[in-house]
Design a protein around this motif. Structure first.
Motif, PDB file in Angstrom:
ATOM      1  N   THR A 227       0.800  -1.237   0.000  1.00 44.15           N
ATOM      2  CA  THR A 227       0.000   0.000   0.000  1.00 44.15           C
ATOM      3  C   THR A 227       0.826   1.279   0.000  1.00 44.15           C
ATOM      4  N   LYS A 228       2.120   1.173   0.367  1.00 45.52           N
ATOM      5  CA  LYS A 228       2.926   2.393   0.478  1.00 45.52           C
ATOM      6  C   LYS A 228       4.318   2.185  -0.099  1.00 45.52           C
ATOM      7  N   VAL A 229       4.952   3.323  -0.429  1.00 43.06           N
ATOM      8  CA  VAL A 229       6.349   3.294  -0.852  1.00 43.06           C
ATOM      9  C   VAL A 229       7.050   4.461  -0.158  1.00 43.06           C
ATOM     10  N   ARG A 230       8.297   4.227   0.253  1.00 45.89           N
ATOM     11  CA  ARG A 230       9.012   5.282   0.970  1.00 45.89           C
ATOM     12  C   ARG A 230      10.415   5.429   0.388  1.00 45.89           C
ATOM     13  N   PHE A 231      10.816   6.678   0.155  1.00 47.15           N
ATOM     14  CA  PHE A 231      12.160   6.988  -0.341  1.00 47.15           C
ATOM     15  C   PHE A 231      12.804   7.901   0.703  1.00 47.15           C
ATOM     16  N   ALA A 232      14.011   7.550   1.163  1.00 48.63           N
ATOM     17  CA  ALA A 232      14.618   8.350   2.230  1.00 48.63           C
ATOM     18  C   ALA A 232      16.093   8.627   1.975  1.00 48.63           C
ATOM     19  N   THR A 233      16.485   9.880   2.245  1.00 50.66           N
ATOM     20  CA  THR A 233      17.892  10.272   2.297  1.00 50.66           C
ATOM     21  C   THR A 233      18.151  10.575   3.780  1.00 50.66           C
ATOM     22  N   PRO A 234      19.395  10.859   4.182  1.00 46.50           N
ATOM     23  CA  PRO A 234      19.608  11.170   5.604  1.00 46.50           C
ATOM     24  C   PRO A 234      18.776  12.356   6.095  1.00 46.50           C
ATOM     25  N   GLU A 235      18.432  13.289   5.197  1.00 46.47           N
ATOM     26  CA  GLU A 235      17.694  14.491   5.628  1.00 46.47           C
ATOM     27  C   GLU A 235      16.193  14.443   5.332  1.00 46.47           C
ATOM     28  N   ILE A 236      15.816  13.740   4.271  1.00 36.62           N
ATOM     29  CA  ILE A 236      14.417  13.825   3.825  1.00 36.62           C
ATOM     30  C   ILE A 236      13.803  12.437   3.700  1.00 36.62           C
ATOM     31  N   THR A 237      12.566  12.311   4.175  1.00 39.22           N
ATOM     32  CA  THR A 237      11.821  11.060   3.999  1.00 39.22           C
ATOM     33  C   THR A 237      10.521  11.373   3.263  1.00 39.22           C
ATOM     34  N   LEU A 238      10.331  10.714   2.127  1.00 39.17           N
ATOM     35  CA  LEU A 238       9.116  10.893   1.332  1.00 39.17           C
ATOM     36  C   LEU A 238       8.336   9.586   1.374  1.00 39.17           C
ATOM     37  N   THR A 239       7.131   9.629   1.944  1.00 40.97           N
ATOM     38  CA  THR A 239       6.281   8.443   2.036  1.00 40.97           C
ATOM     39  C   THR A 239       5.029   8.691   1.217  1.00 40.97           C
ATOM     40  N   SER A 240       4.605   7.704   0.458  1.00 36.67           N
ATOM     41  CA  SER A 240       3.436   7.892  -0.405  1.00 36.67           C
ATOM     42  C   SER A 240       2.586   6.632  -0.457  1.00 36.67           C
ATOM     43  N   LYS A 241       1.278   6.839  -0.514  1.00 36.36           N
ATOM     44  CA  LYS A 241       0.398   5.724  -0.825  1.00 36.36           C
ATOM     45  C   LYS A 241       0.630   5.360  -2.291  1.00 36.36           C
ATOM     46  N   VAL A 242       0.398   4.114  -2.645  1.00 32.00           N
ATOM     47  CA  VAL A 242       0.523   3.730  -4.054  1.00 32.00           C
ATOM     48  C   VAL A 242      -0.873   3.641  -4.646  1.00 32.00           C
ATOM     49  N   ILE A 243      -0.954   3.643  -5.979  1.00 37.29           N
ATOM     50  CA  ILE A 243      -2.266   3.593  -6.634  1.00 37.29           C
ATOM     51  C   ILE A 243      -2.851   2.196  -6.460  1.00 37.29           C
ATOM     52  N   ASP A 244      -4.077   2.155  -5.965  1.00 42.09           N
ATOM     53  CA  ASP A 244      -4.735   0.881  -5.701  1.00 42.09           C
ATOM     54  C   ASP A 244      -5.399   0.390  -6.987  1.00 42.09           C
ATOM     55  N   GLY A 245      -4.687  -0.388  -7.746  1.00 42.71           N
ATOM     56  CA  GLY A 245      -5.206  -0.889  -9.018  1.00 42.71           C
ATOM     57  C   GLY A 245      -4.221  -1.868  -9.618  1.00 42.71           C
ATOM     58  N   THR A 246      -4.621  -2.513 -10.698  1.00 42.95           N
ATOM     59  CA  THR A 246      -3.742  -3.486 -11.352  1.00 42.95           C
ATOM     60  C   THR A 246      -3.220  -2.892 -12.651  1.00 42.95           C
ATOM     61  N   PHE A 247      -1.911  -2.836 -12.778  1.00 44.42           N
ATOM     62  CA  PHE A 247      -1.312  -2.322 -14.007  1.00 44.42           C
ATOM     63  C   PHE A 247      -1.498  -3.382 -15.102  1.00 44.42           C
ATOM     64  N   PRO A 248      -1.909  -2.966 -16.311  1.00 44.81           N
ATOM     65  CA  PRO A 248      -2.168  -3.959 -17.369  1.00 44.81           C
ATOM     66  C   PRO A 248      -0.912  -4.712 -17.804  1.00 44.81           C
ATOM     67  N   ASP A 249      -1.104  -5.830 -18.482  1.00 43.96           N
ATOM     68  CA  ASP A 249       0.019  -6.627 -18.986  1.00 43.96           C
ATOM     69  C   ASP A 249       0.646  -5.900 -20.174  1.00 43.96           C
ATOM     70  N   TYR A 250       1.645  -5.064 -19.860  1.00 42.81           N
ATOM     71  CA  TYR A 250       2.269  -4.208 -20.877  1.00 42.81           C
ATOM     72  C   TYR A 250       3.103  -5.007 -21.873  1.00 42.81           C
ATOM     73  N   THR A 251       3.520  -6.222 -21.502  1.00 47.52           N
ATOM     74  CA  THR A 251       4.409  -6.991 -22.388  1.00 47.52           C
ATOM     75  C   THR A 251       3.728  -7.326 -23.711  1.00 47.52           C
TER      76      THR A 251
END
Length: 372
Positions: A227-251
């Motif tokens: 449900t979430k993704v987080r990107f962090a450096t020593p100074e900044i933390t960015l936390t985000s919900k992810v899109i609730d859905g299924t990505f199509p079969d792009y292949t």
């Protein structure tokens, strides 16, 4: 609460905060940044309920405490203060005011109680790994142009980050598509990412993440759950919900049997497309490619505004082909090429076209043709 910070450091922190804040919202506290001072550190926290950014900065803290104040107003004040100024922020809890002082300037801002500020619930992350900033920047920068803006297909409104099986083993892959063009970018799979669930990172998060990735050698700690993704450096933390859905079969839309090969200088091609599309009708922006042996003719014929044609010397040895594209899509794809040459693989005038950067197979782009 009372602390002092150099203007440049304070401006950096509040500008990140105000970019996350939604300008139009019905919950007043969401327009504010939560400022928490303790020890010799100040934390700036902002959220729109989908994304949360926390900025950690060193400061001269005289009195620990916390309050919330309008992120946009504070940003405007700090932005207009002189370079090099020492800015002191002090809160009077009884009056519900935050005083901002720098030199002879003095501002008094309304605050809201820190208890009302929503803090994003912590999450159990199923994968934690570290990756260089320049790797993440390449994955997202080269794919984000293809993110869909169609609200009805909300599951395409982001970049699909997942683990993919490739001929050389497993890789960390980012994919974006809007149905007209597609970008698929691969990178070596970092240690710890093997069990990562595939997640769709929203467009706004991709934009905010880009601000953390300027230092090539910085390590970014990435944590991913369903449900979430987080990107962090020593100074900044960015936390985000992810899109609730299924990505199509792009292949299924990446062509495997395109045999007609065109190799062209990428920047020369982009400039030629840009020039001839000047006269194309705004609605369709259609440009026609006529391929003959070692020759490419780009042409536009717009009855309302005129016609244009330009010839390029290219490497092409297959039978003659005429195919049309939206000029904007061609330009965006050509601008992704870091190497000198772009390689286009065609099948027929009605089939999707594949493009890659020279012999590099880690970045693949697909663009749908249009009738011209």
């Amino acid at each position: 609460m009372k602390f002092s910070m150099e203007r440049a450091a304070l401006l950096k922190a509040v500008s990140r905060a105000q970019s996350v804040v939604e300008r139009r919202n019905t919950i007043p506290i969401l327009a504010n940044v939560l400022i928490e001072a303790e020890g010799d550190t100040v934390y700036f926290r902002a959220t729109d309920l989908d994304i949360e950014v926390v900025d950690k900065d060193a400061a001269q803290v005289e009195r620990a405490g916390a309050t919330t104040v309008s992120a946009v107003t504070l940003h405007e004040i700090v932005r207009k203060l002189p370079d090099g100024a020492l800015v002191t922020l002090s809160e009077d809890g009884a009056a519900g005011r935050l005083t901002v002082e720098a030199g002879r300037s003095n501002f008094s801002l309304a605050t809201l109680p820190k208890e009302d500020f929503p803090v994003m619930a912590s999450s159990e992350y199923s994968a934690n790994f570290s990756v260089k900033a320049q790797v993440l920047r390449r994955l997202f920068d080269k794919s984000k142009f293809a993110i869909s803006t169609e609200e009805t297909r909300y599951y395409l409104n982001g970049v699909y980050m997942h683990v993919a099986e490739t001929a050389d083993g497993r890789s960390l892959r980012c994919v974006a598509t809007d149905g007209h063009r597609l970008a698929r970018i691969d990178s070596a799979l970092p240690s710890g990412a093997e069990e990562m669930p595939g997640v769709i990172v929203p467009r706004k998060t991709v934009g905010e993440l880009r601000k953390l990735l300027d230092d090539d050698d910085m390590d970014i700690a990435v944590s991913v759950s369903e449900t979430k993704v987080r990107f962090a450096t020593p100074e900044i933390t960015l936390t985000s919900k992810v899109i609730d859905g299924t990505f199509p079969d792009y292949t299924r839309v990446i062509p495997q049997n395109n045999t007609r090969r065109l190799e062209v200088d990428a920047s020369e091609f982009a400039r030629a497309v840009d020039r001839v599309s000047t006269v194309s009708s705004e609605r369709s922006r259609a440009v026609k490619l006529q391929l003959d042996e070692d020759r490419l003719i780009l042409s536009v014929n717009a009855p309302d505004s005129g016609a244009a044609e330009e010839e390029l010397a290219v490497a092409y040895g297959d039978e003659r082909l005429e195919i049309g594209f939206n000029a904007k899509y061609l330009l965006e794809i050509a601008s992704q090429v870091d190497r000198e040459n772009a390689v286009f693989m065609f099948n027929s005038s009605g089939d999707p076209t594949l493009m890659r950067e020279g012999s590099d197979e880690s970045a693949v782009y697909v663009v749908m043709p249009m009738r011209v």
